[in-house]
Scaffold this active site. Structure first.
Site, PDB file in Angstrom:
ATOM      1  N   SER A 180       1.221 -25.185  14.024  1.00 48.43           N
ATOM      2  CA  SER A 180       1.658 -23.893  13.538  1.00 48.43           C
ATOM      3  C   SER A 180       0.887 -22.759  14.213  1.00 48.43           C
ATOM      4  O   SER A 180       0.868 -22.656  15.431  1.00 48.43           O
ATOM      5  CB  SER A 180       1.533 -23.842  12.007  1.00 48.43           C
ATOM      6  OG  SER A 180       2.199 -22.733  11.462  1.00 48.43           O
ATOM      7  N   TYR A 181       0.200 -21.895  13.437  1.00 47.82           N
ATOM      8  CA  TYR A 181      -0.553 -20.798  14.034  1.00 47.82           C
ATOM      9  C   TYR A 181      -1.741 -21.303  14.858  1.00 47.82           C
ATOM     10  O   TYR A 181      -2.375 -20.543  15.587  1.00 47.82           O
ATOM     11  CB  TYR A 181      -1.024 -19.817  12.958  1.00 47.82           C
ATOM     12  CG  TYR A 181      -1.487 -18.496  13.534  1.00 47.82           C
ATOM     13  CD1 TYR A 181      -0.573 -17.526  13.940  1.00 47.82           C
ATOM     14  CD2 TYR A 181      -2.837 -18.231  13.711  1.00 47.82           C
ATOM     15  CE1 TYR A 181      -1.006 -16.326  14.502  1.00 47.82           C
ATOM     16  CE2 TYR A 181      -3.277 -17.034  14.260  1.00 47.82           C
ATOM     17  CZ  TYR A 181      -2.352 -16.083  14.658  1.00 47.82           C
ATOM     18  OH  TYR A 181      -2.765 -14.912  15.221  1.00 47.82           O
TER      19      TYR A 181
END
Length: 476
Positions: A217-218
Site C-alpha cells: 500500500s503506502y
C-alpha cells in the site's frame, strides 16, 4: 491548495455502510485530503540526500535479552521459534521511540535472511495488520483473546521484523507532542533508518545478514525512500552498513495520477461500472489536472452509485457487519481487525510485549498524525528509477482483486519507467495450480497473485508464501 482525486471522496460514502479493512479508509482519506503544493514536491529529494545530521546510536547492551518474549497470551502449543518485542529509541532528546515485533525462523534462523515488513496507510500498524492478519506466525481468533498458528507465515523462510512507524502508530510514541504535527515521508524514512541502525546494534548477529524490505500500500512510498537512504548512507560509510539486497512492494501506491486513472479502467474491465460511464470519465476527466470539471464530477458520481457498497480492497469479499451474531465462514474473516484490536489492548498482551504503560491512547490499527501528513511526493517513480541501477532486487506484486491500488495501476506505473522486458509474461504455480503471473523487466519484476485482494497474505496465504520465497531466491 490543490484538489486531489474526487473518486475516492465519493467512494468513501459507499464504503461507509459496511466496515472496510484497516488500510482502506486510511489510504482513501489520505488520497482525498487536500495538500499544499509544497507537500507534493518532486520525489527526487530521496535520490541525492543522506541524513543531514549524525544518526543517533544508543547503547544496546542487554536489550536484546530484555526484549525476548516468553510466550504470548493464548498462543497455541508447539511454538518453536524465538520472539522479541520492545522499543528502539530514535531520538532521545524528544523521547521518540518505535515499537517492533521480531520473529525468527523456526528452523536454522542463522542461515536465513532478515526482512523488514512495513504496512502503509500512511499511519497503519505493521503489528496489527502485517503480523496479526497477514504474514505473521499467528492469527487472532474471534474471541479476541487467543491465537492460532498461521501455517503460511513468512518466518518459515526468513527472520521478520514488523515495525510500527512513524511515532504515534500503534505502540510507537514520542514524548514531544509536536512530533505528531510534522510527520511525513521524510521524517518516517529518517526514523526508520535510525531504528535499523540501532536494532542491528541490539541484534549484532544480523549485521552481516542479507536484508530485504517488504510491505504494501503506502509502503510504495516508505520502501523506496528508506532503500534510497540506506544506499546513500552505506556509500558514505555512515554508521552500520546495512546489507540491503532487495525490496518487494505489494499493491503499492507509487504514482497518484496513474493510480486514479487506472482505477476506472479496473472498474470497467471488472464489470463494476457501465461502458457508457467509463467513456464519460475518459472524455471528461483530466487525471493530471489540479482540479475537476463539473462533467468529470458528474461522471465520477455516477460511477460511485454503479459500484455500490463493496470492499474496494477486495471486490469479491464480504463486508464486516460489526455486532452481527452470525460468525463469518470465509477467510480472511472481514472482522479480523476487530479481533486484533481487542487482543492488542489486553493488559497481559501488552505486558508480554514490554509495552510502555504510559501511552496516551489505546492501541489502534491506524492513526498517528495530528494535523495530517506533511510531505508526500505525488510520484515515487524517480526514486524507483534510481534504485533500478543500484543492483537491488526490485519486485512489485499485486493481488488481482484490489480496486484501490490495482494491478492495472502498477502496470501503468511500470510502463512509465520505460524499461525493457527481459522475460515474457507467464504463469507461476503454488500447490500445483496457477498462483498468479509474472513478467520480468530490466532490474524489476512484476508478479500477480490470483484471487488476492490488497492485503495479499491475508487473502491467499500459501500463494503469498510461494511468492515471497521466490522473491528471496530471485525468481520462481
Amino acid at each position: 491548495m490543490i484538489t486531489l482525486p474526487l473518486l475516492f471522496s465519493s467512494l468513501l460514502f459507499s464504503l461507509g455502510h459496511g466496515k472496510p479493512p484497516h488500510e482502506a479508509l486510511q489510504l482513501l482519506n489520505f488520497i482525498n485530503s487536500p495538500k499544499p503544493l509544497s507537500a507534493l514536491r518532486n520525489a527526487r529529494w530521496a535520490l541525492s540526500r543522506s541524513s543531514s545530521a549524525p544518526v543517533y546510536v544508543g547503547a544496546q547492551d542487554g536489550l536484546m535479552e530484555a526484549d525476548k518474549i516468553d510466550s504470548l497470551p493464548g498462543q497455541p502449543q508447539g511454538v518453536n521459534f524465538e520472539q522479541y518485542a520492545g522499543y528502539v529509541t530514535v531520538d532521545p532528546i524528544k523521547g521518540r521511540a518505535l515499537f517492533y515485533y521480531f520473529v525468527e525462523a523456526p528452523e536454522d534462523p542463522g542461515s536465513k535472511p532478515l526482512v523488514l515488513w512495513l504496512n502503509g496507510g500512511p499511519g497503519c500498524s505493521s503489528l496489527g495488520a502485517g503480523a496479526m492478519q497477514e504474514l505473521g506466525p499467528f492469527r487472532v481468533n474471534s474471541d479476541g483473546k487467543t491465537l492460532r498458528a498461521n501455517e503460511a507465515a513468512w518466518n518459515n523462510v526468513a527472520n521478520v521484523i514488523f515495525l510500527e512507524s512513524p511515532a504515534g502508530v500503534g505502540f510507537s510514541y514520542s514524548n514531544t507532542s509536536s512530533d505528531y504535527e510534522i510527520t511525513g515521508d521524510r521524517s518516517t524514512a529518517d526514523d526508520s533508518y535510525t531504528f535499523l541502525v540501532n536494532w542491528l546494534e541490539r541484534f549484532p548477529q544480523y549485521k552481516a545478514r542479507n536484508f530485504f524490505i517488504t510491505g504494501e500500500s503506502y509502503s510504495g512510498h516508505y520502501i523506496p525512500e528508506l532503500a534510497s537512504l540506506i544506499l546513500k548512507n552505506n556509500a558514505a560509510n555512515k554508521n552500520t552498513v546495512i546489507q540491503l539486497r532487495g525490496i518487494g512492494m505489494g499493491n503499492a501506491y507509487v504514482d497518484s495520477n496513474t493510480n486514479e486513472k487506472a482505477t476506472f479502467n479496473y472498474f470497467w474491465t471488472h464489470a463494476l461500472i457501465a461502458g457508457e460511464t467509463y467513456k464519460n470519465i475518459q472524455s471528461s476527466c483530466n487525471f493530471s489536472a489540479s482540479f475537476r470539471t463539473a462533467d468529470c464530477e458528474e461522471a465520477i458520481y455516477v460511477a460511485r452509485n454503479e459500484v455500490g457498497n463493496i470492499d474496494l480492497y477486495d471486490i469479491y469479499a464480504p463486508l464486516c457487519r460489526s455486532g452481527s451474531n452470525v460468525k463469518s465462514t470465509v477467510e480472511p474473516d472481514p472482522c479480523a481487525g476487530d479481533y486484533v484490536t481487542s487482543y492488542l489492548n489486553l493488559a497481559e498482551l501488552q505486558k508480554a510485549f514490554h509495552v510502555n504503560g504510559h501511552l496516551p491512547h489505546s492501541w489502534r490499527l491506524c492513526g498517528c498524525c495530528g494535523t495530517g501528513w506533511h510531505d508526500s511526493p505525488s510520484t515515487m517513480l524517480p526514486v524507483i528509477q534510481g534504485l533500478l541501477g543500484s543492483g537491488l532486487r526490485v519486485w512489485f506484486y499485486s493481488g488481482d482483486q484490489d480496486a484501490v491500488v490495482s494491478v492495472t495501476s502498477t502496470r501503468d506505473s511500470i510502463e512509465q519507467l520505460g524499461i525493457p522486458i527481459e522475460s515474457q509474461w507467464k504463469a507461476w504455480s503454488s500447490d500445483d495450480e496457477v498462483g498468479g503471473y509474472v513478467i520480468g523487466y530490466k532490474g524489476l519484476t512484476l508478479a500477480t497473485v490470483r484471487g488476492a485482494g490488497h492485503m495479499v497474505p491475508s487473502y491467499q496465504p500459501r500463494r503469498a508464501l510461494t511468492l515471497f520465497s521466490a522473491f528471496l531466491k530471485g525468481g520462481f
